[in-house]
Each structure stands twice: as C-alpha cells, then as structure tokens.
Design an enzyme around this catalytic site. Structure first.
Site, mmCIF file in Angstrom:
data_model
loop_
_atom_site.group_PDB
_atom_site.id
_atom_site.type_symbol
_atom_site.label_atom_id
_atom_site.label_comp_id
_atom_site.label_asym_id
_atom_site.label_seq_id
_atom_site.Cartn_x
_atom_site.Cartn_y
_atom_site.Cartn_z
ATOM 1 N N TYR A 89 -2.293 -1.171 10.412
ATOM 2 C CA TYR A 89 -2.195 -1.284 8.953
ATOM 3 C C TYR A 89 -0.837 -0.781 8.462
ATOM 4 C CZ TYR A 89 -3.796 -1.142 4.079
ATOM 5 O OH TYR A 89 -3.938 -1.365 2.722
ATOM 6 N N SER A 144 0.860 -1.179 0.000
ATOM 7 C CA SER A 144 0.000 0.000 0.000
ATOM 8 C C SER A 144 0.892 1.223 0.000
ATOM 9 C CB SER A 144 -0.883 -0.007 1.259
ATOM 10 O OG SER A 144 -1.466 1.258 1.492
#
Length: 274
Positions: free
Chosen positions: A169, A156
């Site tokens: 995350y 990401s």
C-alpha cells in the site's frame, strides 16, 4: 456508546448545498472504486455538478445502487476488474474522452514484508499504480486536444508517510504521488492539472470493518481503536467523512484551483505536521 459502535459521523458535506461552487455541465468524468466509500461520494459529487460520470468498480451491485441514487443517465456503471490485464485494456479505452479523472480504487493487506505474498504485492500495485497510469494514458489525448483536463488521484497519508506492515500500500501510494507529479509537469502546457488528495483514515466500509475487528481482538471500545490505534499519529481524533474528500476533489476541479498542479492536499488531521 456500546463497545461495537464507532464515533458518529462528523457533520460534513451532504446531499444539500456544497461548499465548492462547481459547474461541470457538458463534462464527462470517470471515477474508479465508485461503488462505495470515497469513490461513491466523488461520483455523486461530480454528478451533482452536472457531469456525466463513468463509474468503475468490480462491485456491480454497488454500481447499480449508485446509479439509482442519481437521475437516470447521470451515472453510467462500468463493472470492471482493474487488477486483470484485460481490465486494464478496457479501462484505458474507457478513459478516452473524459474531462475529469478520479483515480480512487484501492485495497489493503497488512503483513510483515517477509510474510507478504508476492502475488498480493503485485495485485495491489496493479490496482493502485498501474491502473491509474493506464487511465491517465487513455484520458490525456482528449484533455490535450481541448486544452483542459483535471486529474485527481486519491492517494493517502501513506503516500507521504510510511507505516510498518503495509509495504504494498505504501509503495503504491508513494508511486501514485510520483505519477501525479510527472503528469502535472507534462500536462501543464496543455491546460491539464494533476494533483493528489491524501487523506488519513476515512469512514468507509473497509475501515469500519477494521475498527470492529480490532475492537474484538484487543477487547477495547471501538472509539479507542480509532483514537489510540488508527489515529495515534493524528492531531484530530476522528475519522474523515467521504463527503469531505469529495469536496476536496471538487475544489481541485474548480476554476479557482487552476493554478494548483503537481501538489498533494493532505486531509490528515495533522498527521504530517509531526
């Protein structure tokens, strides 16, 4: 456009001809988080290239729908919870014999650190860091034995940049970037490449729900949520399409990308250019 609509999909790779020439006939691929979003797009793309795809997800219904989208036998569904210890054991065994591994499964929880439940922090790291490690561990012996393998980790932009309130995350994706680099260094002499694809916000069911929720919470149109909140740091003010991510994965599996390893390919609309 009504206040509950999001900007329409950007024209991108579809079910027709692809921009990357890829032939995986006779190869076996494994894709996690394959029931929807990026994982589904990757599973279909690799199947279209001729691979037999082991599709892993805890959503059995989504896997069945994925299987129905391809000719019989192209996609093999494997319902599996990658956050459970027994699920990790099964995943490592399932990765044995694979030629292409796409670590995609992910989840999100947004909380300040002082309010972040430790059990959720642990769960997200298990899903997005420990599970990829176990899958890589299971896949490498076969890849080493044939002197060829492709590992693509769906990271990401948060593997390259941090955002507040996303401690689990961001930690998991930063760790995944590191794991990918170590795998690249160890696998180089064996013909195995390992890379990350690091997208910004992708048009997935999870993100669509976030957009609708924030539109309601802030009382603003959905397109403003995308451009002013989600993509505030992105030069391009649109969502990425799952097919675009899948095409990047396909490129990293192609012969022309055999010299690319230990790298991260940002699909971030200019986010990391700041």
């Amino acid at each position: 456009m009504t206040e509950q609509q999001t900007p329409g999909p950007h024209p991108g790779p579809g079910p027709g001809p692809h921009s990357v020439a890829l032939d995986l006939t006779g190869r076996t691929a494994l894709v996690t988080g394959a029931a929807s979003g990026i994982g589904r797009a990757c599973a279909l793309r690799l199947a279209a290239a001729g691979a037999k795809v082991r599709a892993v997800d805890r959503d059995a219904d989504g896997l069945s729908a994925l299987q129905d989208a391809e000719p019989a036998g192209s996609v093999q569904p494997h319902p599996l919870d990658l956050t459970a210890p027994e699920g990790l054991d099964v995943a490592e065994r399932l990765a044995s014999g694979t030629d292409v591994l796409v670590n995609n499964a992910g989840a999100q929880l947004v909380r300040p650190i002082e309010e972040f439940p430790p059990e959720d922090f642990r769960r997200l790291l298990t899903l997005m860091l420990e599970a990829p490690f176990r899958l890589v561990r299971g896949a490498l012996p076969h890849m080493y034995g044939q002197s060829w393998g492709r590992i693509v980790n769906i990271s990401s932009v948060h593997g390259l940049r941090a955002s507040a309130y996303k401690s689990a995350y961001v930690s998991a994706k930063h760790g995944l970037e590191g794991l990918s680099k170590v795998t690249a260094l160890e696998g180089a002499e064996h013909g195995v490449t390992s890379n990350c694809v690091s997208p910004a916000y992708v048009r997935t069911p999870l993100v669509e729900k976030q957009i609708a929720d924030q539109a309601d919470a802030h009382g603003i149109p959905a397109e403003q949520v995308v451009s002013q909140i989600l993509l505030a740091d992105s030069a391009l003010k649109r969502l990425l399409e799952p097919g675009e991510v899948a095409e990047a994965v396909a490129y990293l599996c192609a012969p022309e990308a055999s010299f690319i390893t230990g790298s991260s390919l940002p699909l971030d609309g200019g986010w990391t250019a700041h």
